[in-house]
Motif scaffolding. Structure first.
Motif, PDB file in Angstrom:
ATOM      1  N   LEU A   1       0.805  -1.227   0.000  1.00 21.48           N
ATOM      2  CA  LEU A   1       0.000   0.000   0.000  1.00 21.48           C
ATOM      3  C   LEU A   1       0.835   1.272   0.000  1.00 21.48           C
ATOM      4  CD1 LEU A   1      -2.623   1.675   0.278  1.00 21.48           C
ATOM      5  CD2 LEU A   1      -2.233   1.568   2.751  1.00 21.48           C
ATOM      6  N   LEU A   2       1.634   1.472   1.052  1.00 19.65           N
ATOM      7  CA  LEU A   2       2.220   2.794   1.280  1.00 19.65           C
ATOM      8  C   LEU A   2       3.172   3.211   0.167  1.00 19.65           C
ATOM      9  CD1 LEU A   2       2.845   2.610   5.130  1.00 19.65           C
ATOM     10  CD2 LEU A   2       0.922   3.670   3.913  1.00 19.65           C
TER      11      LEU A   2
ATOM     12  N   LEU B   1       4.038   6.659  -4.500  1.00 27.06           N
ATOM     13  CA  LEU B   1       4.464   6.701  -5.904  1.00 27.06           C
ATOM     14  C   LEU B   1       3.394   7.333  -6.786  1.00 27.06           C
ATOM     15  CD1 LEU B   1       6.516   5.844  -8.088  1.00 27.06           C
ATOM     16  CD2 LEU B   1       5.292   3.665  -8.225  1.00 27.06           C
ATOM     17  N   THR B   2       2.152   6.932  -6.585  1.00 19.93           N
ATOM     18  CA  THR B   2       1.057   7.482  -7.392  1.00 19.93           C
ATOM     19  C   THR B   2       0.948   8.988  -7.214  1.00 19.93           C
ATOM     20  OG1 THR B   2      -0.153   5.390  -7.217  1.00 19.93           O
ATOM     21  CG2 THR B   2      -1.419   7.332  -7.860  1.00 19.93           C
ATOM     22  N   GLY B   3       1.028   9.452  -5.989  1.00 19.10           N
ATOM     23  CA  GLY B   3       0.943  10.890  -5.746  1.00 19.10           C
ATOM     24  C   GLY B   3       2.094  11.659  -6.356  1.00 19.10           C
ATOM     25  N   LEU B   4       3.289  11.110  -6.260  1.00 18.08           N
ATOM     26  CA  LEU B   4       4.472  11.801  -6.786  1.00 18.08           C
ATOM     27  C   LEU B   4       4.496  11.839  -8.314  1.00 18.08           C
ATOM     28  CD1 LEU B   4       7.052  10.303  -4.276  1.00 18.08           C
ATOM     29  CD2 LEU B   4       6.263  12.687  -4.350  1.00 18.08           C
ATOM     30  N   LEU B   5       3.771  10.911  -8.954  1.00 19.90           N
ATOM     31  CA  LEU B   5       3.724  10.878 -10.426  1.00 19.90           C
ATOM     32  C   LEU B   5       2.410  11.417 -10.990  1.00 19.90           C
ATOM     33  CD1 LEU B   5       5.322   7.381 -11.199  1.00 19.90           C
ATOM     34  CD2 LEU B   5       6.416   9.638 -11.319  1.00 19.90           C
ATOM     35  N   LEU B   6       1.534  11.922 -10.129  1.00 19.44           N
ATOM     36  CA  LEU B   6       0.196  12.283 -10.589  1.00 19.44           C
ATOM     37  C   LEU B   6       0.220  13.389 -11.651  1.00 19.44           C
ATOM     38  CD1 LEU B   6      -2.742  11.554 -10.244  1.00 19.44           C
ATOM     39  CD2 LEU B   6      -2.914  13.258  -8.427  1.00 19.44           C
TER      40      LEU B   6
ATOM     41  N   THR C   1       3.228   8.384   4.970  1.00 23.81           N
ATOM     42  CA  THR C   1       4.178   8.587   3.863  1.00 23.81           C
ATOM     43  C   THR C   1       4.695  10.009   3.755  1.00 23.81           C
ATOM     44  OG1 THR C   1       2.427   9.092   2.248  1.00 23.81           O
ATOM     45  CG2 THR C   1       3.043   6.762   2.513  1.00 23.81           C
ATOM     46  N   GLY C   2       3.935  10.971   4.270  1.00 26.45           N
ATOM     47  CA  GLY C   2       4.289  12.377   4.064  1.00 26.45           C
ATOM     48  C   GLY C   2       3.979  12.877   2.679  1.00 26.45           C
ATOM     49  N   VAL C   3       3.278  12.089   1.879  1.00 23.76           N
ATOM     50  CA  VAL C   3       2.900  12.484   0.508  1.00 23.76           C
ATOM     51  C   VAL C   3       1.417  12.839   0.522  1.00 23.76           C
ATOM     52  CG1 VAL C   3       2.738  11.774  -1.905  1.00 23.76           C
ATOM     53  CG2 VAL C   3       4.648  10.983  -0.482  1.00 23.76           C
ATOM     54  N   ARG C   4       1.094  14.091   0.169  1.00 25.19           N
ATOM     55  CA  ARG C   4      -0.278  14.571   0.204  1.00 25.19           C
ATOM     56  C   ARG C   4      -0.706  15.020  -1.183  1.00 25.19           C
ATOM     57  NH1 ARG C   4      -1.873  15.216   5.450  1.00 25.19           N
ATOM     58  NH2 ARG C   4      -0.180  14.905   6.969  1.00 25.19           N
ATOM     59  N   TYR C   5      -1.842  14.539  -1.608  1.00 22.99           N
ATOM     60  CA  TYR C   5      -2.382  14.926  -2.926  1.00 22.99           C
ATOM     61  C   TYR C   5      -3.883  14.715  -2.952  1.00 22.99           C
ATOM     62  CZ  TYR C   5      -1.803   9.847  -3.930  1.00 22.99           C
ATOM     63  OH  TYR C   5      -1.811   8.472  -3.907  1.00 22.99           O
TER      64      TYR C   5
END
Length: 301
Positions: free
Chosen positions: A119-120, A125-130, A296-300
Motif C-alpha cells: 500500500l504505502l 508513488l502514485t501521488g508523486l507521479l500524478l 508517507t508524508g505524501v499529500r495529494y
C-alpha cells in the motif's frame, strides 16, 4: 469482454507504461505484453540485475529503474528521476507486492513490511507521479487487489499490526488497503475533474513466485502446500489478463474492478469483480487516505 485475451490489447505505440515489480510473475507478463504492443515500458524493480535480465527477454523499448517500495526514500528518488525522464506517463501499474509468513518484519521506515510495500509505497508513488499522469491526457492507474481482501478488516487503531501480529492477516489487510486506496483514488480523481482513471484488478488464484517463496522455509509441510498450489491455481499468463484489461481495454472507466469470472473468481475469463462492503465504503476510504498521507508524508488530491 467475454473471452478477452492479450491479443485484444490495442496498439500501445507512443505510450509510456510503468510497471512495478516487473521482473517476475504478473509484472513480467504485463510488461512483456505492453512492450509487444509497442509501449515504452519502464520496469520498476528492487533488483536491477533481475530487471536487466527481464528487459533482455522482453526486448523492445524497455528501461530498468531501481525502486524499493519498502523505502519511501527510494520511492521519492525513483519518482523524481522518472518524472524528469517522462513528462507524460500514460499508465502506472501498481503491481508489485510481497506476501510473508513468519514473524513480523518492518520496512526501511519502520512500518509493517506487507502494508508498507503493497500500500504505502504505491500510495506515495502514485501521488508523486500524478502530474505526469495527468499530462498524458487519458492515463490509467491500475491497482492490484486480491480475493483475500474480502475476508480482511482494517483496524485503524493498529493499522501496522504492532499488536497480535499474524502474517496471513497482515497480508489480507494490506490487500484490502490496496483495494480501498484504488476506490478512494477514483473518487478523488473524479471530484477533482482529473483525466486520470483509477482501476482495480485481481488475478484470482494464480501461480506466481510469491507463495512458494513464502512457504519454502516451512519445511516439508511448506513444500507440500506449495505443490498443492500448482493444482488449484491458474497459469500466470491467464492471471495477468484482468490487469492487462484494466490497463488497456477501450471503454474502461475509473472505479471498475476486474478479475476472473469462474469458480468464486479464482480462475476463468475476465469479468467485473466484486468489492467487499468495507472496500467500497467511502468513510473507510477517507480514513485510510488520511492515514496513508500521515505515514508517507505524501499529500495529494
Amino acid at each position: 469482454m467475454t473471452g478477452w485475451t492479450a491479443d485484444d490489447i490495442p496498439d500501445q505505440r507512443g505510450r509510456v507504461a510503468v510497471v512495478t515489480g516487473a521482473n517476475s510473475g504478473l509484472g513480467l507478463v504485463t510488461a512483456t505484453e505492453l512492450a509487444r504492443r509497442g509501449a515504452r515500458v519502464v520496469l520498476a524493480v528492487r533488483n536491477t540485475a533481475a530487471g536487466a535480465d527481464a528487459a533482455r527477454r522482453i526486448g523492445g523499448a524497455v528501461q530498468v529503474r531501481e525502486l524499493d517500495l519498502a523505502s519511501l526514500g527510494s520511492v521519492r528518488a525513483f519518482a523524481a528521476r522518472l518524472a524528469a525522464e517522462h513528462p507524460a506517463i500514460d499508465l502506472l501499474v501498481n503491481n508489485a507486492g510481497v506476501v510473508l509468513l513468519g514473524p513480523r518484519r518492518t520496512s526501511a521506515d519502520g512500518y509493517e513490511l506487507q502494508l508498507a510495500t503493497n500500500l504505502l509505497g504505491h500510495f506515495a508513488l502514485t501521488g508523486l507521479l500524478l502530474a505526469n499522469l495527468a499530462a498524458a491526457g487519458q492515463a490509467r492507474v491500475v491497482g492490484l487487489s486480491s480475493i483475500t481482501h474480502r475476508s480482511a478488516h482494517l483496524d485503524f487503531d493498529d493499522l501496522l499490526f504492532e499488536r497480535d501480529y499474524r502474517a496471513s492477516a497482515a497480508y489480507g489487510r494490506s490487500k484490502l488497503a490496496t483495494t480501498v486506496f484504488g476506490v478512494e483514488l477514483d473518487r478523488r480523481l473524479r471530484a477533482a475533474g482529473s483525466p486520470v482513471a483509477s482501476v482495480l484488478a485481481h488475478p484470482g488464484l494464480t501461480r506466481t513466485n510469491l507463495t512458494p517463496r513464502a512457504w519454502e522455509h516451512r519445511g516439508r509441510l511448506g513444500r507440500l502446500i506449495a505443490r498443492a498450489g500448482l493444482i488449484v491455481t491458474q497459469p500466470v499468463e491467464r492471471g495477468t489478463l484482468p490487469q492487462l484489461h484494466a490497463a488497456t481495454a477501450p471503454g474502461v472507466r475509473g472505479g471498475q474492478f476486474f478479475g476472473p469470472s469462474g469458480l468464486w473468481e479464482t480462475r476463468g475469463r475476465v469479468a467485473e469483480a466484486r468489492l467487499s462492503r468495507e472496500a467500497a465504503d467511502p468513510a473507510v476510504g477517507r480514513r485510510l487516505w488520511a492515514a496513508a498521507q500521515d505515514l508517507t508524508g505524501v499529500r495529494y488530491l
